[in-house]
Scaffold this motif. Structure first.
Motif, short mmCIF file in Angstrom:
data_model
loop_
_atom_site.label_atom_id
_atom_site.label_comp_id
_atom_site.label_asym_id
_atom_site.label_seq_id
_atom_site.Cartn_x
_atom_site.Cartn_y
_atom_site.Cartn_z
N LYS A 265 21.16 3.62 -9.79
CA LYS A 265 22.23 2.77 -9.24
C LYS A 265 22.35 3.00 -7.73
CE LYS A 265 27.15 1.79 -9.59
NZ LYS A 265 28.43 2.22 -10.14
N ARG A 266 22.32 4.27 -7.32
CA ARG A 266 22.42 4.59 -5.90
C ARG A 266 21.22 4.03 -5.13
NH1 ARG A 266 25.01 4.97 -1.41
NH2 ARG A 266 24.37 6.65 -0.07
N ILE A 267 20.05 4.11 -5.72
CA ILE A 267 18.85 3.55 -5.08
C ILE A 267 19.01 2.04 -4.91
CG2 ILE A 267 16.39 3.07 -5.43
CD1 ILE A 267 16.18 5.90 -6.67
N ALA A 268 19.53 1.37 -5.93
CA ALA A 268 19.74 -0.08 -5.84
C ALA A 268 20.75 -0.41 -4.75
CB ALA A 268 20.21 -0.62 -7.19
N GLU A 269 21.83 0.39 -4.65
CA GLU A 269 22.83 0.17 -3.59
C GLU A 269 22.20 0.34 -2.22
OE1 GLU A 269 25.85 3.02 -4.45
OE2 GLU A 269 26.65 1.90 -6.17
N LEU A 270 21.42 1.40 -2.06
CA LEU A 270 20.78 1.65 -0.78
C LEU A 270 19.77 0.55 -0.44
CD1 LEU A 270 20.21 5.51 -0.99
CD2 LEU A 270 21.82 4.30 0.49
N GLN A 271 19.07 0.05 -1.45
CA GLN A 271 18.12 -1.04 -1.21
C GLN A 271 18.84 -2.31 -0.78
OE1 GLN A 271 14.73 -0.69 -1.29
NE2 GLN A 271 14.71 -2.73 -0.42
N ALA A 272 19.98 -2.60 -1.43
CA ALA A 272 20.77 -3.78 -1.05
C ALA A 272 21.29 -3.62 0.38
CB ALA A 272 21.92 -3.98 -2.02
N GLU A 273 21.76 -2.44 0.72
CA GLU A 273 22.23 -2.18 2.08
C GLU A 273 21.09 -2.33 3.08
OE1 GLU A 273 24.01 1.57 4.64
OE2 GLU A 273 24.25 1.57 2.47
N ASN A 274 19.93 -1.82 2.72
CA ASN A 274 18.76 -1.94 3.58
C ASN A 274 18.38 -3.41 3.78
OD1 ASN A 274 16.52 -1.02 5.08
ND2 ASN A 274 15.21 -1.20 3.28
N ASP A 275 18.42 -4.19 2.71
CA ASP A 275 18.12 -5.62 2.82
C ASP A 275 19.11 -6.33 3.74
OD1 ASP A 275 15.98 -5.23 1.12
OD2 ASP A 275 17.02 -5.99 -0.66
N ALA A 276 20.41 -6.01 3.60
CA ALA A 276 21.43 -6.63 4.44
C ALA A 276 21.22 -6.28 5.91
CB ALA A 276 22.83 -6.20 3.99
N VAL A 277 20.93 -5.02 6.19
CA VAL A 277 20.67 -4.60 7.57
C VAL A 277 19.40 -5.26 8.08
CG1 VAL A 277 20.09 -2.60 9.00
CG2 VAL A 277 21.94 -2.44 7.36
N GLY A 278 18.39 -5.38 7.24
CA GLY A 278 17.15 -6.05 7.64
C GLY A 278 17.38 -7.50 8.00
N GLN A 279 18.21 -8.20 7.21
CA GLN A 279 18.52 -9.60 7.52
C GLN A 279 19.28 -9.71 8.84
OE1 GLN A 279 20.59 -11.02 4.06
NE2 GLN A 279 18.72 -11.19 2.83
N GLU A 280 20.22 -8.80 9.08
CA GLU A 280 20.97 -8.81 10.34
C GLU A 280 20.03 -8.56 11.51
OE1 GLU A 280 23.87 -9.18 13.09
OE2 GLU A 280 24.07 -9.64 10.95
N LEU A 281 19.12 -7.62 11.36
CA LEU A 281 18.15 -7.36 12.42
C LEU A 281 17.24 -8.57 12.66
CD1 LEU A 281 17.11 -3.66 11.70
CD2 LEU A 281 18.41 -4.51 13.64
N GLN A 282 16.87 -9.26 11.58
CA GLN A 282 16.04 -10.46 11.72
C GLN A 282 16.79 -11.53 12.50
OE1 GLN A 282 12.84 -10.66 10.85
NE2 GLN A 282 12.76 -12.69 11.77
N LYS A 283 18.09 -11.71 12.22
CA LYS A 283 18.90 -12.69 12.97
C LYS A 283 18.97 -12.31 14.44
CE LYS A 283 21.86 -13.96 9.06
NZ LYS A 283 23.21 -13.86 8.49
N GLN A 284 19.16 -11.01 14.71
CA GLN A 284 19.22 -10.57 16.10
C GLN A 284 17.88 -10.77 16.79
OE1 GLN A 284 20.65 -6.53 16.10
NE2 GLN A 284 22.71 -7.12 15.46
N LEU A 285 16.80 -10.55 16.08
CA LEU A 285 15.47 -10.76 16.64
C LEU A 285 15.26 -12.23 16.97
CD1 LEU A 285 12.65 -9.66 17.38
CD2 LEU A 285 11.99 -10.07 15.01
N GLU A 286 15.66 -13.12 16.07
CA GLU A 286 15.52 -14.56 16.32
C GLU A 286 16.36 -14.98 17.51
OE1 GLU A 286 16.53 -16.27 12.55
OE2 GLU A 286 14.65 -15.61 11.62
N ALA A 287 17.59 -14.44 17.63
CA ALA A 287 18.45 -14.76 18.78
C ALA A 287 17.82 -14.24 20.07
CB ALA A 287 19.84 -14.16 18.58
#
Length: 140
Positions: free
Chosen positions: A92-114
């Motif tokens: 469960k903790r691994i899944a939470e960390l993976q979801a958090e990692n995905d969210a941070v990755g998407q935010e970084l992708q948006k910042q990269l596009e900007a």
């Protein structure tokens, strides 16, 4: 330094001590007659009593160093945090960390596009400025 790095360094220390211990034992071992068909190995004329004392003491010191390194490793292993809640909680903790990692990755992708968009705008403005300078035009 984190505990995993300390464990890795301790394993390297143990490996180095073992390598040196075995090498020293092999180097300092007295010659042995392998078969009755071979002649007796030559005796070493150097101070045999001193060599024998050294030869008897050195393995003890090296084995003590190996034991101490192994005990230090055991202490480091004992200092590792225990997994709480068993395998399901860990998954469960691994899944939470993976979801958090995905969210941070998407935010970084948006910042990269900007940032890419801003870079293209700056490059276009620079291109226009250099064209105006080369053509001696006044800016619009």
């Amino acid at each position: 330094m984190d505990i995993i790095t300390q464990l890795q360094e301790q394993v390297n220390t143990i490996a180095g001590l073992a390598f040196n211990t075995f090498g020293t034992l092999q180097r300092d071992a007295p010659p042995v007659r392998l078969s009755p068909n071979y002649p007796e190995p030559p005796a070493n004329p150097s101070s045999a009593a001193e060599d024998a004392a050294n030869l008897a003491e050195q393995p003890k010191l090296m084995s003590a160093a190996l034991v101490n390194a192994a005990k230090q490793f055991d202490l480091l292993v004992a200092a590792l945090p225990l997994a709480e809640g068993g395998e399901e909680a860990q998954l469960k903790r691994i899944a939470e960390l993976q979801a958090e990692n995905d969210a941070v990755g998407q935010e970084l992708q948006k910042q990269l596009e900007a940032a890419d968009k801003g870079l293209k705008q700056v490059q276009e403005l620079f291109r226009q400025a250099t064209d105006n300078c080369l053509n001696l035009k006044k800016p619009d």
